[in-house]
Design an enzyme around this catalytic site. Structure first.
Site, mmCIF file in Angstrom:
data_model
loop_
_atom_site.group_PDB
_atom_site.id
_atom_site.type_symbol
_atom_site.label_atom_id
_atom_site.label_comp_id
_atom_site.label_asym_id
_atom_site.label_seq_id
_atom_site.Cartn_x
_atom_site.Cartn_y
_atom_site.Cartn_z
ATOM 1 N N LYS A 189 0.974 -1.181 -0.125
ATOM 2 C CA LYS A 189 0.046 -0.196 -0.177
ATOM 3 C C LYS A 189 0.989 1.278 0.051
ATOM 4 O O LYS A 189 1.466 1.589 0.939
ATOM 5 C CB LYS A 189 -1.061 -0.023 1.203
ATOM 6 N N GLY A 242 6.581 5.398 8.602
ATOM 7 C CA GLY A 242 5.650 6.631 8.472
ATOM 8 C C GLY A 242 5.400 7.081 9.961
ATOM 9 O O GLY A 242 6.518 7.348 10.795
ATOM 10 N N GLU A 265 8.944 1.836 11.409
ATOM 11 C CA GLU A 265 9.967 2.792 11.816
ATOM 12 C C GLU A 265 9.048 4.168 11.506
ATOM 13 O O GLU A 265 8.458 4.502 10.740
ATOM 14 C CB GLU A 265 10.838 2.491 10.432
ATOM 15 N N CYS A 300 13.567 10.804 7.474
ATOM 16 C CA CYS A 300 13.151 10.271 8.858
ATOM 17 C C CYS A 300 14.555 10.396 9.568
ATOM 18 O O CYS A 300 14.505 10.595 10.942
ATOM 19 C CB CYS A 300 12.712 9.060 8.803
ATOM 20 N N GLU A 399 9.082 16.400 15.272
ATOM 21 C CA GLU A 399 9.615 16.112 14.050
ATOM 22 C C GLU A 399 8.919 17.071 13.001
ATOM 23 O O GLU A 399 7.807 17.072 12.871
ATOM 24 C CB GLU A 399 9.286 14.745 13.634
#
Length: 496
Positions: A189, A242, A265, A300, A399
């Site tokens: 996906k 994500g 993650e 990330c 973040e």
């Protein structure tokens, strides 16, 4: 916008995939639903894509389950699996330019990065796991004379891979390649912001000879298609990269359904520490700037917290700003561009809101801070640096996933490591020093899954990738990823 004629010609001939890949066929959503795929370069609709929902996901999962149970892929001789995966890598290489264009159009990254980094790394990942798949061995136990005991790695079954939009094909192959190498079936996906290369991958996999149903690609929205995949009673594992909130929901869905395994993650707030005895301030400045501004900050492991020893802060920050000033925002389709568009208007507004908050909280703006190239209709934010960031500031805690760097100072080793670890995340960290003892001590003290000494992002497919704390659990890359997609079975045979 002016781009080279050769690229304009390529774009005019480019076919944008929009149909799902389910059970070996290219299909629309059962409902007939579609969504507009918006290009961040200019805000225009690139194409319409099948909006897969629960029915489509269920069909893809059923196809994956049937393919796994009848052994059409799982039971192939390792030589045959290798042949197919190597062929997939060859086809990806054949169509590398097309894949790079699709990636750049879809997410706004510079075409030069898609050509030189994203697509080659995705191809290399595919080849690496093709070569590694017959290197996974079991073990024989220390059995008594009347018994033989051994352990084997067996594929889990159906893997649901949910991948992010910042490195769509590269991250997909971090999950798809080892999962297939271990003999699993996969339902992929892609993020709704970046479906194009995943859909192309599904087509190439069929051309490579991967049996129908072994790799299915279901584009759609996370709240619908992603949730359906995570709630499915017939999916054995969800592998996700994500955001933290989405990762938490996936764990809930796993618990509410069949207690499927989940690998997460979830990003980070990575510190890059520069001590006064840094062996090369110029190299560190390059790393500090590109460590946060590469891929528009949508990384990330972005080094979004720069921790500098107070005695060299002014000198070093000058160097970082000088490097950052050379990073010009431009059209992603221009091969000279090194800094492109953010993936969506929403992500752009998120970055701008963090910039506004940094000003409110007393951060000292040093560079940038604005939306640019507004006339294009695209989503561009210039490289931005704030000095004087405090540990309590949102810029130090959360973040951003955008091109915003927060600079902090420290006066000693203990304070540096304490500041670095003062975050709920633990994905990556780095330090620059001439003292090998300090470097090794820091590697131990820094609570992160990846630690770099005198470099940044200095790693490759051979080393595991993943985080500590709220950066998630499970590892991509390396041989460890193969074991993630397998169960360990112990067998004991009594000898008579």
């Amino acid at each position: 916008m002016s781009i080279p004629a050769a690229i304009s010609e390529q774009l005019s001939r480019l076919v944008l995939p929009g149909r799902a890949v389910i059970d070996g066929a290219l299909v629309g959503a059962a409902s007939g639903g579609t969504f507009d795929n918006v290009g961040p370069r200019d805000g225009a609709v690139l194409n319409t894509v099948a909006a897969c929902d629960v029915a489509d996901v269920d069909r893809a999962v059923a196809a994956a389950r049937a393919a796994f149970e009848d052994g059409r892929w799982r039971d192939l001789h390792p030589r045959q699996k290798k042949k197919v995966l190597f062929r997939l890598a060859e086809l990806m290489e054949r169509d590398a330019e097309e894949l790079a264009l699709l990636e750049s159009l879809d997410v706004g990254k510079p075409i030069r990065d898609a050509r030189a980094v994203d697509i080659p790394l995705a191809i290399n990942t595919t080849r690496w796991y093709a070569e590694a798949l017959d290197k996974v061995y079991g073990e024989v136990g220390a059995s008594p004379a009347d018994r033989l005991s051994f352990a084997t790695h067996e594929p889990l079954g159906v893997i649901g891979a949910i991948v992010p939009w910042n490195f769509p094909l590269h991250m997909a192959m971090w999950k798809v390649a080892p999962a297939l190498a271990m003999g699993n079936s996969v339902v992929l996906k892609p993020a709704e912001q970046s479906p194009l290369t995943a859909l192309k991958l599904g087509q190439l996999a069929l051309e490579a000879g991967l049996p129908a149903g072994v790799l299915n690609v279901v584009p759609g929205f996370g709240a619908i298609a992603g949730q359906a995949l995570a709630r499915s009673m017939d999916v054995d594992m969800i592998a996700f990269t994500g955001s933290g909130p989405t990762g938490r929901r996936l764990m809930e869905y796993a618990a509410q359904s069949n207690l499927k395994r989940v690998s997460l993650e979830l990003g980070g707030k990575s510190p890059q520490i520069v001590f006064a005895d840094c062996p090369d301030l110029d190299a560190a400045a390059q790393a500090a700037a590109w460590g946060v501004f590469y891929n528009q900050g949508e990384v990330c492991t972005a080094a979004s917290r720069l921790l500098v020893e107070a005695s060299i802060k002014d000198e070093f920050l000058e160097k970082v700003v000088a490097v950052a000033r050379t990073i010009q925002v431009g059209d992603p389709m221009d091969p000279e561009t090194g800094f492109g568009a953010m993936v969506s208007e929403r992500q752009m507004q998120t970055a701008l809101s963090y910039i506004d908050k940094a000003r409110e909280e007393g951060g000292a703006p040093v560079l940038g801070g604005s939306q640019v190239r507004i006339e294009t209709g695209g989503f561009y934010v210039e490289p931005t640096i704030f000095d004087g960031v405090k540990p309590s500031h949102r810029l130090a805690k959360e973040e951003v996933f955008g091109p915003v760097l927060g600079v902090m100072t420290f006066t000693g080793e203990d304070e540096a490591f304490a500041l670095a670890n003062d975050t709920v995340y633990g994905l990556a960290a780095g330090l620059w020093t001439s003292d090998i003892n300090r470097g090794l001590k820091g590697a131990r003290k820094l609570k992160a899954g990846l630690v770099w000494v005198n470099g940044w992002d200095a790693c490759d497919i051979t080393m595991p990738f993943g985080g500590f704390k709220q950066s998630g659990f499970g590892r991509d890359r390396s041989l460890h990823a193969l074991h993630k997609y397998a169960d360990l079975k112990s067998v004991s045979v009594t000898l008579r």
